[in-house]
Design an enzyme around this catalytic site. Structure first.
Site, PDB file in Angstrom:
ATOM      1  N   ASP A 128       0.886  -1.502  -0.182  1.00 35.46           N
ATOM      2  CA  ASP A 128      -0.402   0.113   0.258  1.00 35.46           C
ATOM      3  C   ASP A 128       0.976   1.182  -0.122  1.00 35.46           C
ATOM      4  OD1 ASP A 128      -1.656   2.051   0.707  1.00 35.46           O
ATOM      5  OD2 ASP A 128      -3.144   1.202   2.532  1.00 35.46           O
TER       6      ASP A 128
ATOM      7  N   THR B 232      -2.955   5.649  -3.623  1.00 37.24           N
ATOM      8  CA  THR B 232      -1.784   6.409  -2.903  1.00 37.24           C
ATOM      9  C   THR B 232      -0.721   6.001  -4.383  1.00 37.24           C
ATOM     10  OG1 THR B 232      -2.207   4.370  -1.797  1.00 37.24           O
ATOM     11  CG2 THR B 232      -3.328   6.571  -1.170  1.00 37.24           C
ATOM     12  N   THR B 233      -0.922   4.808  -4.442  1.00 38.29           N
ATOM     13  CA  THR B 233       0.473   4.731  -4.539  1.00 38.29           C
ATOM     14  C   THR B 233       0.734   5.755  -6.304  1.00 38.29           C
ATOM     15  OG1 THR B 233       0.194   2.226  -4.235  1.00 38.29           O
ATOM     16  CG2 THR B 233       1.896   1.874  -5.764  1.00 38.29           C
TER      17      THR B 233
ATOM     18  N   ASP C 148      -9.679   0.700   1.866  1.00 32.61           N
ATOM     19  CA  ASP C 148      -9.414   0.978   0.133  1.00 32.61           C
ATOM     20  C   ASP C 148     -10.284   0.811  -0.075  1.00 32.61           C
ATOM     21  OD1 ASP C 148      -7.181   2.192   0.336  1.00 32.61           O
ATOM     22  OD2 ASP C 148      -6.354   0.542  -0.940  1.00 32.61           O
TER      23      ASP C 148
END
Length: 545
Positions: free
Chosen positions: A60, A93-94, A391
């Protein structure tokens, strides 16, 4: 006497600005490279050592960057992006870090050719506006009441995570939890998963035993061993006050000179507690929760009337119980009314799981709060499942707020890249090149997906680009497992429009912000007191010019 005229050397200033910009771009690139391998279903895990000596294994992006320690201000700014993305939409987020790093890198050749950063920023802003319009154009609407469709969307989020093996179970948990806390107030939809959908992680048991309770669970036991531990259709009272005798305010001294006075003091305490308990008893509840303490005497009075008490509940738990059972939290026992009693719960039971006791409030009629009970082999596994589940819940929430979907697997980014590259030809002047650079930067997402599953990036991207030349093929993307190109309509990987839009907005706007920086100056005072700031030592003093 003539004073020498100070001529500012613009070349030196430009050199200084360029040095700061290049430094920022390199820092951003380093951060992007750290988590580049964490994108897609074949993503690698990172093993992190936290300051307390614990180990976290995750892919994550936000969890990784939270633990990374950096000194460079631009790198800190990049890490902040991931946090913003997580708080805003809870996913991507990545992607946002990889994209921001690539957009910044694409500005490097223009800075080296002395194109002014403001010109580059203007082109980037124009590209962002057009990208958002194109994204709206290629997105499709979705029916949020169709469970199968919603499950497919949530599955595409979990597919790249650790819990993908139990994707049906986890998608079901996320969907049920979000549907449970979904509430409409004055025509506005409220889906507060942070406050009202709590995840309880209990090590032991099988992952398949995880479930969403139709009510609330708290890690508490009854205060007195003789109190009832199972009640059907309980009447529930929630308090935010102690069931103990009132202590005096600060610095209260009582001087007792007579034994009778001491007995009278104890009697007054007992009368106070009896009066408190009488206010509760008159409403004939079965169950009392309080956020404060319950004295032994109060337990005695309540037990005589067959009332079960649970003390020192968390404020957040009390709010969830209130939403699930319909009870109102009251600050003074004297103010209790019949309307404050909660009757929406079907079963109260205290169960022992492992070494601990847990209070279950289940079979609620219309619970607007829930607890997700997660079971698993170890704490590390449970933490990773919890992160992935959060998520999934955020994705379900985003789709409920804005029911539009974009194709996943890098299809949206490739469609944007091809269409922006076409539009770049219509722009005149220097702005055309940075505009086109944004289009090329967007290809980093499908390229990374191919690289992470060991495919041939150049060959696959050329095939994908050729597909996207025809406007109808906007849904073609990368199969993250095999690295081949597939139609996302058939493959079934979709992403919420809100997440995609937020990712591109955050990435491009942060790149624009970092490009406007033309110097990095330390604002920290020097340790040796009395010395001048570092930049001022060689400056001419007053009267020297």
């Amino acid at each position: 006497m003539q004073y020498p005229v100070m001529v500012m050397n613009t070349n030196m200033e430009r050199e200084q600005g360029r040095k700061a910009q290049i430094s920022n771009i390199q820092a951003a690139k380093v951060i992007a490279d750290i988590i580049r391998t964490c994108l897609g279903p074949r993503a690698m895990l990172k093993m992190l050592l936290d300051p307390m000596g614990g180990i976290v294994m995750t892919n994550d992006g936000n969890a990784i960057l939270r633990e990374v320690e950096v000194a460079h201000p631009a790198a800190k700014s990049m890490i902040e992006l991931s946090r913003t993305q997580d708080e805003e939409v809870g996913d991507g987020t990545t992607s946002v870090i990889i994209l921001a790093g690539e957009v910044l890198s694409s500005a490097l050749p223009f800075i080296e050719r002395n194109i002014h950063p403001i010109t580059i920023i203007a082109a980037y802003k124009k590209a962002l506006e057009n990208a958002l319009l194109i994204m709206k154009d290629i997105s499709i609407e979705v029916d949020i009441h169709n469970k199968e469709e919603m499950m497919r969307i949530i599955k595409s989020t979990i597919g790249t995570k650790f819990v993908s093996r139990w994707s049906d179970l986890m998608c079901g948990l996320a969907y049920d939890a979000v549907k449970c806390v979904n509430k409409e107030l004055d025509g506005k939809r409220e889906v507060d998963i942070k406050r009202y959908a709590r995840v309880e992680k209990i090590p032991g048991g099988e992952i398949d035993e995880s479930r969403v309770l139709d009510g609330v669970m708290v890690n508490k036991d009854v205060t007195h061993p003789k109190m009832r531990r199972r009640i059907e259709n309980p009447r529930i009272i929630l308090l935010d006050c102690p069931l103990e005798y009132k202590k005096g305010e600060s610095q209260t001294n009582v001087e007792v000179t007579d034994e009778a006075h001491w007995s009278r003091l104890l009697e007054i305490e007992e009368e106070q507690i009896k009066e408190l308990c009488d206010h509760i008893i008159r409403l004939k509840p079965d169950l009392v929760f309080t956020e404060k303490g319950v004295s032994d005497l109060a337990q005695h009075f309540l037990m005589k009337h067959n009332i079960t008490a649970i003390r020192r509940a968390r404020k957040t738990d009390n709010h969830r119980i209130s939403r699930a059972t319909g009870a109102t939290i009251v600050n003074r026992a004297e103010d209790l009314k019949e309307s404050d009693v909660g009757t929406g719960c079907g079963l109260f039971e205290v169960r022992k799981i492992g070494d601990e006791y847990f209070t279950f409030l289940e079979k609620c009629e219309d619970p607007k709060a829930c607890t997700i009970l997660l079971r698993g082999p170890s704490k590390d596994v449970l933490q990773e499942i919890d992160r992935n589940l959060q998520d999934a819940m955020c994705v379900a929430r985003n789709v409920m707020f804005e029911p539009r979907l974009c194709p996943g697997g890098g299809a949206t980014e490739m469609a944007l890249a091809v269409r922006l590259a076409e539009q770049a030809k219509t722009i005149s002047g220097v702005e055309q090149w940075p505009y086109k650079a944004v289009a090329e930067a967007l290809e980093v997402i499908p390229r990374t997906l191919v690289q992470n599953c060991g495919g041939n990036a150049i060959k696959t991207l050329t095939q994908l680009r050729a597909k996207h030349v025809s406007a109808e093929n906007f849904s073609w993307g990368i199969d993250g497992e095999s690295g081949k190109i597939v139609d996302m309509h058939e493959y079934g990987v979709w992403e919420p429009h809100a997440v995609k839009a937020q990712t591109i907005k955050t990435a491009i706007e942060s790149a624009c912000l970092l490009l406007r920086v033309d110097d990095i100056v330390s604002g920290l005072a020097r340790k040796d007191a009395g010395s001048a700031p570092p930049n001022m030592e060689d400056a001419p003093q007053e009267g020297e010019r």
